[in-house]
Design a protein around this motif. Structure first.
Motif, PDB file in Angstrom:
ATOM      1  N   ARG A  16       0.837  -1.209   0.000  1.00  0.00           N
ATOM      2  CA  ARG A  16       0.000   0.000   0.000  1.00  0.00           C
ATOM      3  C   ARG A  16       0.872   1.259   0.000  1.00  0.00           C
ATOM      4  O   ARG A  16       0.525   2.254  -0.630  1.00  0.00           O
ATOM      5  CB  ARG A  16      -0.968  -0.018   1.190  1.00  0.00           C
ATOM      6  N   GLU A  17       2.012   1.201   0.685  1.00  0.00           N
ATOM      7  CA  GLU A  17       2.941   2.340   0.660  1.00  0.00           C
ATOM      8  C   GLU A  17       3.476   2.559  -0.761  1.00  0.00           C
ATOM      9  O   GLU A  17       3.540   3.690  -1.243  1.00  0.00           O
ATOM     10  CB  GLU A  17       4.145   2.074   1.568  1.00  0.00           C
ATOM     11  N   THR A  68       3.444   5.669  -5.811  1.00  0.00           N
ATOM     12  CA  THR A  68       3.297   5.579  -7.275  1.00  0.00           C
ATOM     13  C   THR A  68       2.143   6.469  -7.754  1.00  0.00           C
ATOM     14  O   THR A  68       2.257   7.160  -8.764  1.00  0.00           O
ATOM     15  CB  THR A  68       3.041   4.119  -7.705  1.00  0.00           C
ATOM     16  N   GLU A  69       1.056   6.441  -7.010  1.00  0.00           N
ATOM     17  CA  GLU A  69      -0.100   7.247  -7.420  1.00  0.00           C
ATOM     18  C   GLU A  69       0.240   8.738  -7.401  1.00  0.00           C
ATOM     19  O   GLU A  69      -0.184   9.491  -8.278  1.00  0.00           O
ATOM     20  CB  GLU A  69      -1.299   6.935  -6.511  1.00  0.00           C
ATOM     21  N   ARG A  70       1.036   9.129  -6.406  1.00  0.00           N
ATOM     22  CA  ARG A  70       1.441  10.541  -6.356  1.00  0.00           C
ATOM     23  C   ARG A  70       2.369  10.899  -7.520  1.00  0.00           C
ATOM     24  O   ARG A  70       2.334  12.004  -8.032  1.00  0.00           O
ATOM     25  CB  ARG A  70       2.158  10.841  -5.033  1.00  0.00           C
ATOM     26  N   ALA A  72      12.028   6.207 -10.520  1.00  0.00           N
ATOM     27  CA  ALA A  72      13.218   6.181  -9.659  1.00  0.00           C
ATOM     28  C   ALA A  72      12.879   6.710  -8.265  1.00  0.00           C
ATOM     29  O   ALA A  72      13.461   6.280  -7.268  1.00  0.00           O
ATOM     30  CB  ALA A  72      14.338   6.999 -10.289  1.00  0.00           C
ATOM     31  N   ALA A  73      11.888   7.610  -8.207  1.00  0.00           N
ATOM     32  CA  ALA A  73      11.498   8.193  -6.919  1.00  0.00           C
ATOM     33  C   ALA A  73      10.866   7.166  -5.969  1.00  0.00           C
ATOM     34  O   ALA A  73      10.672   7.438  -4.788  1.00  0.00           O
ATOM     35  CB  ALA A  73      10.528   9.352  -7.157  1.00  0.00           C
ATOM     36  N   ARG A 128      -3.949   2.611  -9.256  1.00  0.00           N
ATOM     37  CA  ARG A 128      -4.824   3.357 -10.178  1.00  0.00           C
ATOM     38  C   ARG A 128      -4.508   4.835 -10.081  1.00  0.00           C
ATOM     39  O   ARG A 128      -4.211   5.351  -9.005  1.00  0.00           O
ATOM     40  CB  ARG A 128      -6.296   3.129  -9.825  1.00  0.00           C
ATOM     41  N   VAL A 129      -4.550   5.505 -11.215  1.00  0.00           N
ATOM     42  CA  VAL A 129      -4.425   6.962 -11.221  1.00  0.00           C
ATOM     43  C   VAL A 129      -5.718   7.495 -11.838  1.00  0.00           C
ATOM     44  O   VAL A 129      -6.082   7.106 -12.957  1.00  0.00           O
ATOM     45  CB  VAL A 129      -3.185   7.415 -12.034  1.00  0.00           C
TER      46      VAL A 129
END
Lengths: 262, 223
Positions: B24-25, B30-32, B42-43, B141-142
């Motif tokens: 979940r983290e 990833t969503e952000r 890479a972030a 999901r985005v």
């Protein structure tokens, strides 16, 4: 070790008479096929000749009538064989002026296979066959005992892709993949890793196209799916031994000039 | 002191939920990021490196094919090694004839078709490690659109180390099976890991795992 049913079926007795001098391997490729041999034997003979570079990439094959005569088969048999070879991308036929049938060697095979094969003795190959049969037989038996329909989905996809493979190189990779997927279905990481090592090591040699390969693979997949472990093992062992038996035949028929022993 | 079966299933849920918490983290970051190119991912590495270890032998984000402009097939996937996290670099082009069309694997296909939590395996993981593993995954999901999965590999041998004390506490032979009936971990040679058990068990929360306990050699739950 190789029951006659699984043995390379070209008359071995004929081959020992071939003198081991430069150029003889090439004429052996066009030596008469005995009268009981069928399309498969011609396909195999010409496949070997093309993959081993005995007929150069792009080289025009003799006319159908001449080739049929040299192979000692009817033109009908030859035409069927050429059709199979065209499907595998090993022969290209052009119509019209300057037309005819031309050999099409996949580059990787024409360069890699003879060299690699020449490094191995018949004893090396026999031992390799024993190892390979043990690993793939055990893996197939366990796969039959332990696999669920969801484990068989990748195998089936691979069989479908194999039937549609455009080139011998692709078909060979898919064969390797099929056998690795069977091993994975055994739930044994060690057997799978061993199968992967074997495929990486000798896969290019083992899966020189055979006419019966696709059928063997389908039979193995069926036995695994039915949960018949004994049959799956028997089929997988036979398949491995037949493939290596074929390599031994090749090795005997086309001896390298010199072998350096350590 | 003998553990009750529902205490045991709760303990199994806690062990597995810890891995899902890590996923979940990964998903939240990833969503952000709203990744459009492979470099954007890479972030993610800081959170991936933090979560690698313990049960988790590999963790990352697997992009939906076509999501990233510069890489139609892409994994930001890191694995443990003695010298620290190692990036899994694979030629993922399925046309190169390998195994890498990952959309077929359950850990990708199930979240892609709506499953909120997937436990895939045990299976021999041909994509990453060739090890016997479980792969846990959740969809990312985005703006409501599926863009890939956050996933983690748990080697079965490590999972066994984590859950065997729980199973032993039951006092009789017991094992965990996945939704297909494949044994995941066991305290009895009669039902070893990787074999199939065709019977029911006590569900572990809403995970696709069930506990089977043998009393006097017979399962205590329906069969």
């Amino acid at each position: 070790m190789f029951g006659d049913k699984y043995c390379y079926d070209m008359a071995a007795a004929k081959e020992v008479r071939v003198p081991e001098i430069a150029g003889s391997a090439r004429s052996a490729a066009f030596a008469p096929v005995d009268s009981t041999a069928r399309v498969d034997a011609v396909v195999r003979r010409l496949t070997d000749a093309i993959l081993l570079g005995l007929v150069a990439d792009g080289e025009q094959l003799p006319s159908e009538a001449e080739l049929a005569a040299r192979l000692g088969v009817s033109t009908v048999t030859l035409r069927e064989a050429l059709m199979a070879l065209r499907q595998r991308g090993l022969v290209e036929t052009r119509r019209g002026r300057g037309g005819g049938s031309f050999a099409r060697a996949p580059r990787e095979d024409s360069l890699g296979v003879p060299g690699r094969l020449a490094e191995l003795t018949v004893e090396d190959l026999r031992d390799l066959g024993d190892h390979y049969a043990a690993v793939s037989g055990a893996a197939a038996r366990l796969a039959a005992q332990r696999s669920l329909p969801s484990d068989l989905a990748p195998l089936k996809r691979t069989l479908v892709a194999m039937a549609a493979a455009a080139t011998p190189g692709e078909a060979r990779r898919l064969h390797g993949r099929f056998h690795i997927e069977v091993a994975a279905a055994s739930q044994s990481a060690r057997l799978t890793q061993e199968e992967i090592r074997l495929q990486a090591d000798i896969g290019a040699l083992l899966w020189l196209p055979h006419t019966t390969q696709g059928e063997d693979d389908e039979a193995i997949a069926e036995a695994v799916e039915r949960g018949d472990g004994d049959l799956a093992r028997a089929l997988a062992e036979r398949h491995a031994l037949a493939a290596v038996g074929h390599l031994i035949e090749l090795r005997l028929r086309y001896p390298p000039e010199v072998r350096h022993d350590h | 002191m003998i553990t009750k079966p529902d205490t045991a299933t709760d303990a199994v849920v806690d062990i597995v939920e810890d891995v899902f918490a890590a996923l979940r983290e990964v998903r939240a970051v990833t969503e952000r990021l709203r990744p459009r190119e492979s470099g954007d991912l890479a972030a993610l590495r800081m959170v991936l490196f933090e979560r690698l270890g313990g049960l988790i032998a590999g963790i990352g984000f697997i992009a939906a094919p076509g999501l990233l402009r510069d890489a139609p097939w892409f994994l930001e996937w890191w694995q443990e090694s003695p010298s620290g996290p190692v990036r899994l670099v694979r030629d993922l082009d399925p046309s190169s004839g390998a195994f890498y069309d990952y959309t077929h694997w359950g850990w990708y296909a199930d979240p892609a078709s709506g499953a909120e939590r997937t436990v895939c395996g045990p299976y021999v993981d041909l994509l990453c490690t060739d090890e016997y593993a479980l792969t846990l995954s959740i969809p990312v999901r985005v703006d409501g659109t599926f863009v890939g999965v956050a996933a983690a590999d748990v080697f079965v041998r490590r999972f066994e180390v984590a859950v065997l004390p729980v199973l032993r506490g039951l006092g009789s032979p017991a094992f965990l099976v996945n939704a297909d009936g494949r044994v995941v971990a066991s305290t009895t040679t009669r039902h070893l890991t990787g074999t199939i058990y065709r019977g029911g068990g006590l569900p572990c929360g809403d995970l696709p795992l069930a506990l089977v306990e043998l009393r006097h050699g017979l399962p205590t739950m329906g069969s």
